[in-house]
Design an enzyme around this catalytic site. Structure first.
Site, short mmCIF file in Angstrom:
data_model
loop_
_atom_site.label_atom_id
_atom_site.label_comp_id
_atom_site.label_asym_id
_atom_site.label_seq_id
_atom_site.Cartn_x
_atom_site.Cartn_y
_atom_site.Cartn_z
N TYR A 111 0.83 -1.21 0.00
CA TYR A 111 0.00 0.00 0.00
C TYR A 111 0.86 1.25 0.00
CZ TYR A 111 0.78 0.95 5.01
OH TYR A 111 1.34 1.26 6.23
N ARG A 148 8.40 4.39 -4.27
CA ARG A 148 8.39 3.29 -3.29
C ARG A 148 7.32 2.26 -3.64
NH1 ARG A 148 7.65 4.78 2.85
NH2 ARG A 148 5.59 5.26 2.08
N LYS A 190 6.58 -1.93 1.69
CA LYS A 190 5.42 -1.36 2.40
C LYS A 190 4.25 -2.34 2.28
CE LYS A 190 3.10 3.08 3.07
NZ LYS A 190 3.27 3.26 4.51
N GLU A 224 11.90 1.40 14.36
CA GLU A 224 10.91 2.38 13.92
C GLU A 224 9.85 2.53 15.01
OE1 GLU A 224 9.72 2.12 9.57
OE2 GLU A 224 10.01 0.03 10.10
N ARG A 251 -7.73 -20.51 -2.56
CA ARG A 251 -6.65 -20.41 -1.58
C ARG A 251 -5.57 -21.47 -1.80
NH1 ARG A 251 -4.43 -21.86 2.97
NH2 ARG A 251 -3.81 -20.28 4.50
#
Ligand code: PLP
Length: 284
Positions: free
Chosen positions: A33, A52, A147, A179, A100
């Protein structure tokens, strides 16, 4: 007013926005995202977020079915359709839906969703008081530079920090801060050095972090990119975090240690001011 959301090529009211229960983002967190801030209907730091996004997609071999112009067009359209003066745009891309299976086909069509959050981003009351944080063990995976949407651990740690009366958590690995739960952490030493962890797979390469580092010379700060410990943070002149939604946010307490006099320091306040001015001038 209900938001207009983008879902796989369609613009729909948020109540009608749907993705499959077989989406691999839902089943495997197989998704990435981006978040871009909007001020005065313009995109802040967009080039960095786009770059990014492409790096994250490439790391997971998820194709991006848009040109740069098309993606910018979608960002502009979601701002216009939602009359978004100020706030955030979330762009979520998963590998797509399939029965799946841990294995997946190479030619899957990604699921692409965009939504907005209205927010008066230039009036954050916490900029005046600063944040308090709790340190927590680093328990995320080892490819934090991507990300991805694997935000479960970060969310759990932020909840635990809140229960302990703090605003956020600093994640700690081998005594070093990696972080905060959704931002990069920086300290200003007593001899005016801006210390921030060097880029690696241990942390997300923050777009706001990069922009703020490029502005450090304007406040006569020398930048040192290296890991730093919790003790160094507790002993710093200032501690602050950076992200696309909070820009530059002072931290005034880490666990029981009060940072300097317990109030947002002048350097973080100046960096916030310069960041907003500089990025609004280059907003698109
Ligand atoms: N680190 C983590 C784990 C994040 O989730 C974020 C933002 O969501 C950041 C750092 C800051 O990155 P950016 O400045 O690009 O928002």
């Amino acid at each position: 007013m209900s938001r207009i959301v983008y879902v796989n090529g369609r613009w729909v009211p948020e109540e009608q926005a749907q993705v499959s229960v077989f989406d691999r983002g839902f089943l495997f967190a197989d998704a990435i995202y981006e978040v871009t801030a909007v001020i005065d209907r313009k995109l802040i730091d967009y080039a960095g977020h786009l770059a990014r996004l492409k790096r994250s997609l490439e790391a997971l071999s998820i194709p991006l079915p848009f040109t740069d112009d098309e993606l910018l067009g979608l960002h502009r359209e979601i701002v216009a359709r939602n009359e978004l003066e100020s706030g955030l745009i979330y762009l979520q891309i998963s590998r797509g839906a399939a029965d799946r299976d841990f294995l997946f086909a190479a030619d899957m069509a990604p699921s692409i969703v965009m939504f907005t959050q209205k927010k008066n981003i230039l009036e954050n009351p916490k900029w005046k008081t600063g944040l308090t944080v709790k340190t927590m063990p680093e328990g995320r995976w080892m490819n934090r530079q991507i990300k991805t949407v694997q935000l479960l651990y970060s969310s759990m740690m932020k909840m635990e920090a809140e229960r302990a009366g703090a605003d956020d958590a600093f994640l700690v690995e081998d005594g070093y801060i990696t972080e905060a739960t959704s931002s990069n952490v920086h300290i200003v030493t007593k001899d005016r050095r801006l210390v921030t962890r060097h880029l690696s797979n241990a942390l997300l390469h923050g777009i706001t972090r990069a922009s703020v580092l490029s502005l450090a010379k304007e406040v006569a700060l020398q930048v040192e990119e290296r890991a730093f410990t919790v003790l160094e943070a507790c002993d710093a002149a200032e501690v602050f975090i950076t992200s696309a939604s909070a820009f530059v946010m002072p931290v005034v307490r880490v666990d029981d240690a009060v940072i300097a006099d317990g109030r947002p320091g002048p350097i973080s306040q100046k960096l916030l001011e310069i960041y907003i001015k500089d990025r609004m001038a280059s907003a698109i």
